[in-house]
Scaffold this motif. Structure first.
Motif, mmCIF file in Angstrom:
data_model
loop_
_atom_site.group_PDB
_atom_site.id
_atom_site.type_symbol
_atom_site.label_atom_id
_atom_site.label_comp_id
_atom_site.label_asym_id
_atom_site.label_seq_id
_atom_site.Cartn_x
_atom_site.Cartn_y
_atom_site.Cartn_z
ATOM 1 N N ASP A 55 62.144 17.753 9.470
ATOM 2 C CA ASP A 55 63.126 18.759 9.051
ATOM 3 C C ASP A 55 63.720 18.373 7.691
ATOM 4 O OD1 ASP A 55 64.773 21.054 9.401
ATOM 5 O OD2 ASP A 55 66.436 19.698 9.858
ATOM 6 N N THR A 56 64.008 17.086 7.502
ATOM 7 C CA THR A 56 64.564 16.629 6.216
ATOM 8 C C THR A 56 63.672 17.076 5.072
ATOM 9 O OG1 THR A 56 65.389 14.686 7.327
ATOM 10 C CG2 THR A 56 65.317 14.574 4.927
ATOM 11 N N TYR A 57 62.356 16.918 5.250
ATOM 12 C CA TYR A 57 61.439 17.239 4.151
ATOM 13 C C TYR A 57 60.882 18.662 4.266
ATOM 14 C CZ TYR A 57 62.009 12.343 3.254
ATOM 15 O OH TYR A 57 62.574 11.129 2.988
ATOM 16 N N LYS A 58 61.461 19.435 5.184
ATOM 17 C CA LYS A 58 61.076 20.843 5.358
ATOM 18 C C LYS A 58 59.557 20.987 5.490
ATOM 19 C CE LYS A 58 65.194 22.769 5.247
ATOM 20 N NZ LYS A 58 65.776 21.842 6.186
ATOM 21 N N LEU A 59 58.978 20.135 6.336
ATOM 22 C CA LEU A 59 57.542 20.235 6.606
ATOM 23 C C LEU A 59 57.366 21.008 7.909
ATOM 24 C CD1 LEU A 59 56.515 16.633 5.567
ATOM 25 C CD2 LEU A 59 55.482 18.732 4.660
ATOM 26 N N LYS A 60 56.758 22.177 7.809
ATOM 27 C CA LYS A 60 56.584 23.021 8.997
ATOM 28 C C LYS A 60 55.418 22.496 9.824
ATOM 29 C CE LYS A 60 55.173 27.677 10.286
ATOM 30 N NZ LYS A 60 53.787 28.045 10.039
ATOM 31 N N VAL A 61 55.664 22.273 11.094
ATOM 32 C CA VAL A 61 54.618 21.760 11.982
ATOM 33 C C VAL A 61 53.726 22.913 12.410
ATOM 34 C CG1 VAL A 61 54.173 20.665 14.206
ATOM 35 C CG2 VAL A 61 56.094 19.915 12.803
ATOM 36 N N SER A 94 54.312 11.925 1.411
ATOM 37 C CA SER A 94 54.402 10.486 1.160
ATOM 38 C C SER A 94 55.825 9.989 1.422
ATOM 39 C CB SER A 94 53.877 10.097 -0.227
ATOM 40 O OG SER A 94 54.690 10.642 -1.194
ATOM 41 N N LYS A 95 56.831 10.831 1.180
ATOM 42 C CA LYS A 95 58.206 10.407 1.518
ATOM 43 C C LYS A 95 58.353 10.257 3.030
ATOM 44 C CE LYS A 95 60.739 12.530 -2.282
ATOM 45 N NZ LYS A 95 61.277 13.845 -2.557
ATOM 46 N N LEU A 96 57.803 11.236 3.755
ATOM 47 C CA LEU A 96 57.885 11.198 5.219
ATOM 48 C C LEU A 96 57.203 9.936 5.755
ATOM 49 C CD1 LEU A 96 58.308 13.101 7.939
ATOM 50 C CD2 LEU A 96 55.839 13.256 7.759
ATOM 51 N N MET A 97 55.998 9.651 5.195
ATOM 52 C CA MET A 97 55.240 8.499 5.689
ATOM 53 C C MET A 97 55.976 7.194 5.373
ATOM 54 S SD MET A 97 51.349 9.759 4.981
ATOM 55 C CE MET A 97 50.543 8.296 5.612
ATOM 56 N N GLU A 98 56.599 7.175 4.208
ATOM 57 C CA GLU A 98 57.344 5.969 3.825
ATOM 58 C C GLU A 98 58.491 5.740 4.806
ATOM 59 O OE1 GLU A 98 58.065 6.044 -0.436
ATOM 60 O OE2 GLU A 98 59.930 4.954 0.022
ATOM 61 N N ASP A 99 59.232 6.809 5.108
ATOM 62 C CA ASP A 99 60.358 6.676 6.044
ATOM 63 C C ASP A 99 59.877 6.205 7.415
ATOM 64 O OD1 ASP A 99 61.832 7.704 4.043
ATOM 65 O OD2 ASP A 99 62.515 9.510 5.108
ATOM 66 N N LEU A 100 58.810 6.847 7.907
ATOM 67 C CA LEU A 100 58.373 6.557 9.274
ATOM 68 C C LEU A 100 57.708 5.199 9.387
ATOM 69 C CD1 LEU A 100 56.942 10.035 10.405
ATOM 70 C CD2 LEU A 100 59.076 8.980 11.145
ATOM 71 N N SER A 101 57.149 4.718 8.269
ATOM 72 C CA SER A 101 56.369 3.474 8.373
ATOM 73 C C SER A 101 57.250 2.264 8.687
ATOM 74 C CB SER A 101 55.559 3.236 7.096
ATOM 75 O OG SER A 101 56.442 3.119 6.034
ATOM 76 N N MET A 102 58.573 2.424 8.591
ATOM 77 C CA MET A 102 59.443 1.302 8.990
ATOM 78 C C MET A 102 59.286 1.027 10.486
ATOM 79 S SD MET A 102 62.605 1.451 6.602
ATOM 80 C CE MET A 102 63.377 3.016 6.333
ATOM 81 N N VAL A 156 50.671 15.336 13.963
ATOM 82 C CA VAL A 156 51.115 16.677 13.566
ATOM 83 C C VAL A 156 50.293 17.179 12.391
ATOM 84 C CG1 VAL A 156 53.541 16.753 14.284
ATOM 85 C CG2 VAL A 156 52.937 15.631 12.135
ATOM 86 N N ALA A 157 49.980 18.466 12.416
ATOM 87 C CA ALA A 157 49.327 19.090 11.261
ATOM 88 C C ALA A 157 50.405 19.827 10.482
ATOM 89 C CB ALA A 157 48.255 20.066 11.727
ATOM 90 N N VAL A 158 50.472 19.547 9.180
ATOM 91 C CA VAL A 158 51.455 20.211 8.310
ATOM 92 C C VAL A 158 50.754 20.628 7.022
ATOM 93 C CG1 VAL A 158 53.474 18.937 9.169
ATOM 94 C CG2 VAL A 158 52.153 18.007 7.259
ATOM 95 N N GLN A 159 51.380 21.536 6.264
ATOM 96 C CA GLN A 159 50.845 21.909 4.956
ATOM 97 C C GLN A 159 50.766 20.653 4.088
ATOM 98 O OE1 GLN A 159 50.045 25.159 4.431
ATOM 99 N NE2 GLN A 159 49.103 24.557 2.506
ATOM 100 N N ASN A 160 49.647 20.456 3.396
ATOM 101 C CA ASN A 160 49.489 19.224 2.625
ATOM 102 C C ASN A 160 50.278 19.259 1.323
ATOM 103 O OD1 ASN A 160 48.714 16.774 1.752
ATOM 104 N ND2 ASN A 160 46.566 17.282 1.374
ATOM 105 N N ASP A 161 51.540 18.855 1.420
ATOM 106 C CA ASP A 161 52.391 18.760 0.240
ATOM 107 C C ASP A 161 52.547 17.263 -0.039
ATOM 108 O OD1 ASP A 161 54.664 18.442 -1.396
ATOM 109 O OD2 ASP A 161 55.430 20.396 -0.769
ATOM 110 N N PRO A 162 51.701 16.711 -0.961
ATOM 111 C CA PRO A 162 51.613 15.258 -1.099
ATOM 112 C C PRO A 162 52.956 14.563 -1.320
ATOM 113 C CG PRO A 162 49.949 16.344 -2.445
ATOM 114 C CD PRO A 162 50.829 17.426 -1.899
ATOM 115 N N LYS A 163 53.839 15.168 -2.125
ATOM 116 C CA LYS A 163 55.124 14.494 -2.405
ATOM 117 C C LYS A 163 55.953 14.347 -1.141
ATOM 118 C CE LYS A 163 56.179 15.637 -7.153
ATOM 119 N NZ LYS A 163 56.644 16.825 -7.820
ATOM 120 N N LYS A 164 56.081 15.473 -0.420
ATOM 121 C CA LYS A 164 56.908 15.447 0.790
ATOM 122 C C LYS A 164 56.292 14.521 1.829
ATOM 123 C CE LYS A 164 58.705 20.192 0.563
ATOM 124 N NZ LYS A 164 58.652 21.490 1.247
#
Ligand code: ADP
Ligand code: ASP
Ligand code: MG
Length: 429
Positions: free
Chosen positions: A338-344, A366-374, A356-364
């Motif tokens: 929701d933070t990165y407005k990625l529609k599932v 990579s931010k999501l992946m960075e956050d979750l990778s913790m 999850v399958a989402v629209q491939n918006d590389p910037k959003k």
């Protein structure tokens, strides 16, 4: 006389012939109905304006050049329509003037705010051109600035409609105008915040604008005029042998568009369904044809309908310590989405992973992946397509899988959905 809403998209006003054709359609219908006309920017103007925004925001020195080429395109259309005189040229150039000023200045505001201030000129100019052409043909027409009546919050680029304010403004203005004119021409896609700034409703949002007008004005019907005969069993740009569906239920239409059918904006249907207003999707090159009628309680057996959403990414998220994926993980993951407005668009879980399958918006992404990778192991598959087959039969599903690797697939009631990748072609040396 009844009130109808017509919407013409970018394809219908892409050049002088297109605008001329729209004027002809309005002429043919305005003797028996009052017509509220919503129009999009011409052709690919919105994409071109996005380049102006990017150039200005990045200060790469090309914003003026991009804007000039957009202005030239509009001048050619006006010349082709034989409406290019001093008075109309001044009206059009007044419309561009705020952008001229904005791009002279240094960048002081956020990207999304700047985007809405600049991009909205596309609809303002196209609607003025159509208005001037209709006037030249002697139609009893007026031009309405939609920003006087369509009020939104200030979520730039995806503004939310403030329905009560909008209803009130429309009640105050529209009846009065229809007392004097047969046709009102206004803009799709754009609105005005309560602080009086331009806002936009999201790409392809003009269909939604037409839905909003239809709802607030209790229109008899909405006609969306397209470059296709109606709603087809698949996108004719991607498939051969498609056929027109004559009648569709609101429910079917909302599902199709939600799954990614690019023929109408998904938000258009709800306001129509809420007031039981029929929606016609009709061809602008054959204006007597009824096209597809979307309404309630359609009693029909639908053929298989295929919807393709390309440019998808599949994100695999798994726990690092082999703990089960539980509610607290899911709520954390969804909060980030929701933070990165990625529609599932599709999702699946196993004991220790969630995809999850989402629209491939590389910037959003990579931010999501960075956050979750913790807290998780996170992987991504690129270049996927989501294929949805409504009212599927086995033959259609088998055809859709030809040459594809199916990463995951789900079936519920009449629908099959799958995330697929092309099979890589490995040639033997
Ligand atoms: P406009 O410029 O009028 O908004 P769009 O280009 O947004 O028009 O929408 C029309 C296009 O939608 C068609 O040209 C067609 O390629 C595409 N499309 C996708 N799915 C379908 C479908 N199921 N039926 C008809 N058209 C479809
Ligand atoms: N002009 C806008 C766009 O291209 C809105 C629309 O066409 O519906 O997204
Ligand atoms: Mg469109």
């Amino acid at each position: 006389m009844s009130l109808k809403v017509f919407k013409f998209g970018g394809a219908s006003v892409k050049d002088a012939n297109g605008v001329q054709n729209v004027a002809k359609i309005l002429n043919a219908h305005s003797s028996k109905d009052k017509i509220l006309t919503v129009v999009s920017a011409t052709g690919k103007t919105t994409n071109a304006l996005e380049l102006v925004v990017q150039s200005y925001y990045n200060q790469d020195g090309k914003a003026n050049e991009h804007l000039q080429s957009i202005k030239n395109d509009h001048v050619s259309i006006m010349q082709g329509l034989d409406i290019f005189n001093e008075e109309i040229a001044a009206d059009i150039s007044d419309t561009f003037v705020e952008i001229d000023w904005m791009i002279e200045d240094e960048v002081q505001d956020g990207f999304n705010y700047i985007y809405d201030q600049i991009v909205s000129v596309g609809e303002l100019v196209s609607s003025k051109i159509l208005y001037h052409r209709c006037k030249k043909e002697g139609l009893n027409v007026c031009w309405l600035d939609v920003r006087d009546v369509l009020i939104t919050d200030n979520s730039y680029r995806e503004a939310k409609v403030l329905w009560n304010d909008t209803q009130k403004r429309m009640d105050e203005r529209i009846n009065d105008l229809f007392g004097k004119f047969d046709i009102i021409i206004t803009q799709g896609f754009i609105g005005c915040s309560t602080e009086n700034f331009n806002t936009t409703l999201g790409r392809e949002g003009s269909d939604f604008t037409a839905g909003i007008f239809s709802y607030c004005l209790d229109a008899e019907s909405l006609s969306i005029w397209k470059d296709v005969p109606g709603i087809l069993t698949a996108d004719p740009r991607l498939f051969e042998n498609v056929t027109k569906i004559d009648r569709l239920d609101y429910r079917e239409a909302i599902e199709m568009t939600y799954f990614g059918a690019k023929v109408i904006h998904p938000k258009t249907i709800k306001p129509l369904q809420n007031k039981n207003i029929p929606l016609y999707v009709r061809p602008f090159n054959d204006y007597l044809s009824e096209g597809t009628l979307i309404t309630s309680n359609v009693d029909t057996v639908y053929p298989p309908v295929i919807v393709i959403e390309s440019g998808q990414a599949l994100i695999h998220i798994s726990t690092k310590d082999f703990s089960f994926v539980a509610e607290e993980h899911l709520s954390e993951i969804f909060e980030r989405l929701d933070t990165y407005k990625l529609k599932v668009n599709m999702m699946r879980n196993t004991a220790i992973s969630f995809s999850v399958a989402v629209q491939n918006d590389p910037k959003k992404i990579s931010k999501l992946m960075e956050d979750l990778s913790m807290n998780y192991n996170v992987l991504k598959d690129d270049d996927l397509e989501l294929i949805t087959v409504r009212h599927y039969d086995d033959a259609t599903v088998t055809r859709m899988k030809e040459g594809k690797i199916v990463l995951f697939e789900e079936t519920f009631r009449q629908t099959v959905r799958m995330a697929v990748k092309d099979i890589p072609v490995v040639k033997r040396k």
